[in-house]
Design a protein around this motif. Sequence first.
Motif, PDB file in Angstrom:
ATOM      1  N   GLY A  51      16.346   6.625   0.050  1.00  0.00           N
ATOM      2  CA  GLY A  51      15.186   7.343   0.568  1.00  0.00           C
ATOM      3  C   GLY A  51      14.065   6.449   1.066  1.00  0.00           C
ATOM      4  N   HIS A  52      14.170   5.144   0.813  1.00  0.00           N
ATOM      5  CA  HIS A  52      13.138   4.183   1.211  1.00  0.00           C
ATOM      6  C   HIS A  52      13.684   3.345   2.370  1.00  0.00           C
ATOM      7  CE1 HIS A  52      10.631   4.702  -2.561  1.00  0.00           C
ATOM      8  NE2 HIS A  52      11.760   5.294  -2.891  1.00  0.00           N
ATOM      9  N   MET A  53      13.520   3.843   3.587  1.00  0.00           N
ATOM     10  CA  MET A  53      14.189   3.271   4.754  1.00  0.00           C
ATOM     11  C   MET A  53      13.321   2.256   5.498  1.00  0.00           C
ATOM     12  SD  MET A  53      16.923   4.962   4.433  1.00  0.00           S
ATOM     13  CE  MET A  53      17.480   6.463   3.650  1.00  0.00           C
ATOM     14  N   LEU A  54      13.974   1.513   6.386  1.00  0.00           N
ATOM     15  CA  LEU A  54      13.249   0.697   7.350  1.00  0.00           C
ATOM     16  C   LEU A  54      12.828   1.585   8.508  1.00  0.00           C
ATOM     17  CD1 LEU A  54      12.342  -2.109   8.444  1.00  0.00           C
ATOM     18  CD2 LEU A  54      14.538  -2.167   9.653  1.00  0.00           C
ATOM     19  N   VAL A  55      11.536   1.615   8.814  1.00  0.00           N
ATOM     20  CA  VAL A  55      11.032   2.366   9.964  1.00  0.00           C
ATOM     21  C   VAL A  55      11.028   1.421  11.167  1.00  0.00           C
ATOM     22  CG1 VAL A  55       9.098   3.670  10.909  1.00  0.00           C
ATOM     23  CG2 VAL A  55       9.600   3.793   8.460  1.00  0.00           C
ATOM     24  N   THR A  56      11.772   1.774  12.209  1.00  0.00           N
ATOM     25  CA  THR A  56      11.889   0.925  13.394  1.00  0.00           C
ATOM     26  C   THR A  56      11.018   1.463  14.525  1.00  0.00           C
ATOM     27  OG1 THR A  56      13.678   2.051  14.604  1.00  0.00           O
ATOM     28  CG2 THR A  56      14.318   0.664  12.728  1.00  0.00           C
ATOM     29  N   ASP A  57      10.950   0.693  15.608  1.00  0.00           N
ATOM     30  CA  ASP A  57      10.248   1.146  16.817  1.00  0.00           C
ATOM     31  C   ASP A  57      11.155   1.916  17.770  1.00  0.00           C
ATOM     32  OD1 ASP A  57       8.056  -0.216  15.840  1.00  0.00           O
ATOM     33  OD2 ASP A  57       8.223  -1.910  17.220  1.00  0.00           O
ATOM     34  N   VAL A  58      12.433   2.037  17.440  1.00  0.00           N
ATOM     35  CA  VAL A  58      13.398   2.694  18.323  1.00  0.00           C
ATOM     36  C   VAL A  58      13.133   4.207  18.319  1.00  0.00           C
ATOM     37  CG1 VAL A  58      15.841   3.120  18.781  1.00  0.00           C
ATOM     38  CG2 VAL A  58      15.099   0.899  17.847  1.00  0.00           C
ATOM     39  N   PRO A  59      13.024   4.850  19.485  1.00  0.00           N
ATOM     40  CA  PRO A  59      12.766   6.297  19.506  1.00  0.00           C
ATOM     41  C   PRO A  59      14.006   7.107  19.122  1.00  0.00           C
ATOM     42  CG  PRO A  59      12.959   5.455  21.742  1.00  0.00           C
ATOM     43  CD  PRO A  59      12.991   4.266  20.844  1.00  0.00           C
ATOM     44  N   ASN A  60      13.815   8.132  18.301  1.00  0.00           N
ATOM     45  CA  ASN A  60      14.924   9.000  17.924  1.00  0.00           C
ATOM     46  C   ASN A  60      15.647   9.569  19.143  1.00  0.00           C
ATOM     47  OD1 ASN A  60      14.824   8.893  15.072  1.00  0.00           O
ATOM     48  ND2 ASN A  60      13.139  10.356  15.009  1.00  0.00           N
ATOM     49  N   GLY A  61      14.890   9.922  20.174  1.00  0.00           N
ATOM     50  CA  GLY A  61      15.489  10.541  21.352  1.00  0.00           C
ATOM     51  C   GLY A  61      16.505   9.654  22.035  1.00  0.00           C
ATOM     52  N   SER A  62      16.374   8.327  21.863  1.00  0.00           N
ATOM     53  CA  SER A  62      17.314   7.412  22.514  1.00  0.00           C
ATOM     54  C   SER A  62      18.702   7.478  21.912  1.00  0.00           C
ATOM     55  CB  SER A  62      16.784   5.980  22.435  1.00  0.00           C
ATOM     56  OG  SER A  62      16.833   5.489  21.098  1.00  0.00           O
ATOM     57  N   LEU A  64      10.304  -2.775   3.966  1.00  0.00           N
ATOM     58  CA  LEU A  64      10.767  -1.535   3.348  1.00  0.00           C
ATOM     59  C   LEU A  64       9.900  -1.263   2.124  1.00  0.00           C
ATOM     60  CD1 LEU A  64      13.344  -2.617   4.973  1.00  0.00           C
ATOM     61  CD2 LEU A  64      14.647  -1.125   3.458  1.00  0.00           C
ATOM     62  N   SER A  65       9.750   0.011   1.794  1.00  0.00           N
ATOM     63  CA  SER A  65       8.852   0.334   0.685  1.00  0.00           C
ATOM     64  C   SER A  65       9.463   0.059  -0.684  1.00  0.00           C
ATOM     65  CB  SER A  65       8.411   1.804   0.771  1.00  0.00           C
ATOM     66  OG  SER A  65       9.533   2.671   0.821  1.00  0.00           O
ATOM     67  N   ARG A  66      10.786  -0.044  -0.758  1.00  0.00           N
ATOM     68  CA  ARG A  66      11.433  -0.421  -2.020  1.00  0.00           C
ATOM     69  C   ARG A  66      12.864  -0.877  -1.734  1.00  0.00           C
ATOM     70  NH1 ARG A  66       9.673  -0.207  -6.906  1.00  0.00           N
ATOM     71  NH2 ARG A  66       7.969   1.147  -6.265  1.00  0.00           N
ATOM     72  N   TYR A  67      13.281  -1.921  -2.432  1.00  0.00           N
ATOM     73  CA  TYR A  67      14.620  -2.483  -2.306  1.00  0.00           C
ATOM     74  C   TYR A  67      15.386  -2.312  -3.616  1.00  0.00           C
ATOM     75  CZ  TYR A  67      12.459  -5.037   1.625  1.00  0.00           C
ATOM     76  OH  TYR A  67      11.781  -5.365   2.769  1.00  0.00           O
ATOM     77  N   ALA A  79       0.822  -1.212   0.000  1.00  0.00           N
ATOM     78  CA  ALA A  79       0.000   0.000   0.000  1.00  0.00           C
ATOM     79  C   ALA A  79       0.853   1.258   0.000  1.00  0.00           C
ATOM     80  CB  ALA A  79      -0.926  -0.003   1.216  1.00  0.00           C
ATOM     81  N   PHE A  80       2.088   1.156   0.513  1.00  0.00           N
ATOM     82  CA  PHE A  80       2.992   2.315   0.528  1.00  0.00           C
ATOM     83  C   PHE A  80       4.291   1.923  -0.141  1.00  0.00           C
ATOM     84  CE2 PHE A  80       6.447   4.789   2.480  1.00  0.00           C
ATOM     85  CZ  PHE A  80       6.036   6.059   2.120  1.00  0.00           C
ATOM     86  N   THR A  81       4.700   2.686  -1.159  1.00  0.00           N
ATOM     87  CA  THR A  81       5.930   2.392  -1.895  1.00  0.00           C
ATOM     88  C   THR A  81       6.834   3.619  -2.032  1.00  0.00           C
ATOM     89  OG1 THR A  81       4.852   2.833  -4.023  1.00  0.00           O
ATOM     90  CG2 THR A  81       4.831   0.544  -3.225  1.00  0.00           C
ATOM     91  N   GLY A  82       6.530   4.697  -1.308  1.00  0.00           N
ATOM     92  CA  GLY A  82       7.265   5.939  -1.496  1.00  0.00           C
ATOM     93  C   GLY A  82       8.425   6.118  -0.545  1.00  0.00           C
ATOM     94  N   PRO A  83       9.144   7.269  -0.661  1.00  0.00           N
ATOM     95  CA  PRO A  83      10.198   7.605   0.287  1.00  0.00           C
ATOM     96  C   PRO A  83       9.622   7.788   1.690  1.00  0.00           C
ATOM     97  CG  PRO A  83      10.341   8.969  -1.689  1.00  0.00           C
ATOM     98  CD  PRO A  83       9.029   8.258  -1.741  1.00  0.00           C
ATOM     99  N   THR A  84      10.450   7.605   2.711  1.00  0.00           N
ATOM    100  CA  THR A  84       9.963   7.549   4.094  1.00  0.00           C
ATOM    101  C   THR A  84      10.317   8.774   4.929  1.00  0.00           C
ATOM    102  OG1 THR A  84      11.935   6.274   4.689  1.00  0.00           O
ATOM    103  CG2 THR A  84       9.929   5.033   4.150  1.00  0.00           C
ATOM    104  N   ALA A  85      10.842   9.842   4.315  1.00  0.00           N
ATOM    105  CA  ALA A  85      11.158  11.048   5.077  1.00  0.00           C
ATOM    106  C   ALA A  85       9.925  11.552   5.811  1.00  0.00           C
ATOM    107  CB  ALA A  85      11.698  12.137   4.160  1.00  0.00           C
ATOM    108  N   ASN A  86      10.079  11.799   7.120  1.00  0.00           N
ATOM    109  CA  ASN A  86       9.015  12.326   7.981  1.00  0.00           C
ATOM    110  C   ASN A  86       7.880  11.333   8.183  1.00  0.00           C
ATOM    111  OD1 ASN A  86       8.484  14.579   9.642  1.00  0.00           O
ATOM    112  ND2 ASN A  86       6.933  15.346   8.238  1.00  0.00           N
ATOM    113  N   LEU A  87       8.090  10.068   7.854  1.00  0.00           N
ATOM    114  CA  LEU A  87       7.102   9.028   8.108  1.00  0.00           C
ATOM    115  C   LEU A  87       7.298   8.502   9.529  1.00  0.00           C
ATOM    116  CD1 LEU A  87       4.873   7.351   6.595  1.00  0.00           C
ATOM    117  CD2 LEU A  87       6.663   5.658   6.155  1.00  0.00           C
TER     118      LEU A  87
END
Length: 263
Positions: free
Chosen positions: A248-259, A85-88, A20-28
């Motif tokens: 631009g098509h990254m793996l979105v993890t559960d790890v918080p940026n603040g950590s 990932l949205s694209r490999y 359903a999602f195949t785009g870049p992940t910036a700000n996702l």
Amino acid sequence: MTQSVVSASLQARLAARSGAFTGPTANLAPGCVQANLAILPRELAYDFLLFCQRNPKPCPLVGVSEVGDPFLPVLGHDLDIRSDLSRYRVWKKGELVDEPTDIRDIWRDDLVSFLIGCSFSFEEAMLAAGLSVRHIEQGSNVPMYRTSIPTNPAGRFSGPLVVSMRPLKPADAIRAVQITSRFPSVHGAPVHLGDPAQIGIADIAKPDYGDAVEIRPGEIPVFWACGVTPQAVIASIRPDFCITHAPGHMLVTDVPNGSLAIG
């Protein structure tokens, strides 16, 4: 991490998994660490691990899988590296042969996944400080460039540094240096500010990866080491087989940026 942020990251992966999602992940999934991907056969894994250790600016490791294991629970609930990932990109003998949205049909038991910190994570801190992130404003992919800066070789791996670029006013560039220095595990401070020709970039309007963005009067280009560097290295050493993320098509993890922040 709050349940809402966890849900956003899992939803992003499930959207990629379903197609359903195949785009870049910036700000996702704001607040979640995103990661670059390099998948290599076991015979190359040690050399690549050493390459990452010797080049922590472009290749800050946030996770490494067991051999043949596509699941990395330390980075996310129900995370499958083969589909989330949205694209490999699939490479054979250094040539790009395919850009699929799922790699389950070509997965092998000898593959090792390397997850590398992504500058999308420090962009959240830049936005919170009121700084412009042009590719997010324009709804495009971040511009990335191969440079004349060599990486430190390790085993079979060597090649040029790749950088990502964000245009900023000089005062904002100084602030960006201060902000991103607190995130060494996602590339840290910039490697160059100003004249792109000094690092071997002939035309700032023609990135090697991603999309060109507007550079407005009074702004300077600011360059950070980029996790696409392994793709430039792969192109130079021409391994028989490997898989990476599409830029631009990254793996979105559960790890918080603040950590990841220090200081």
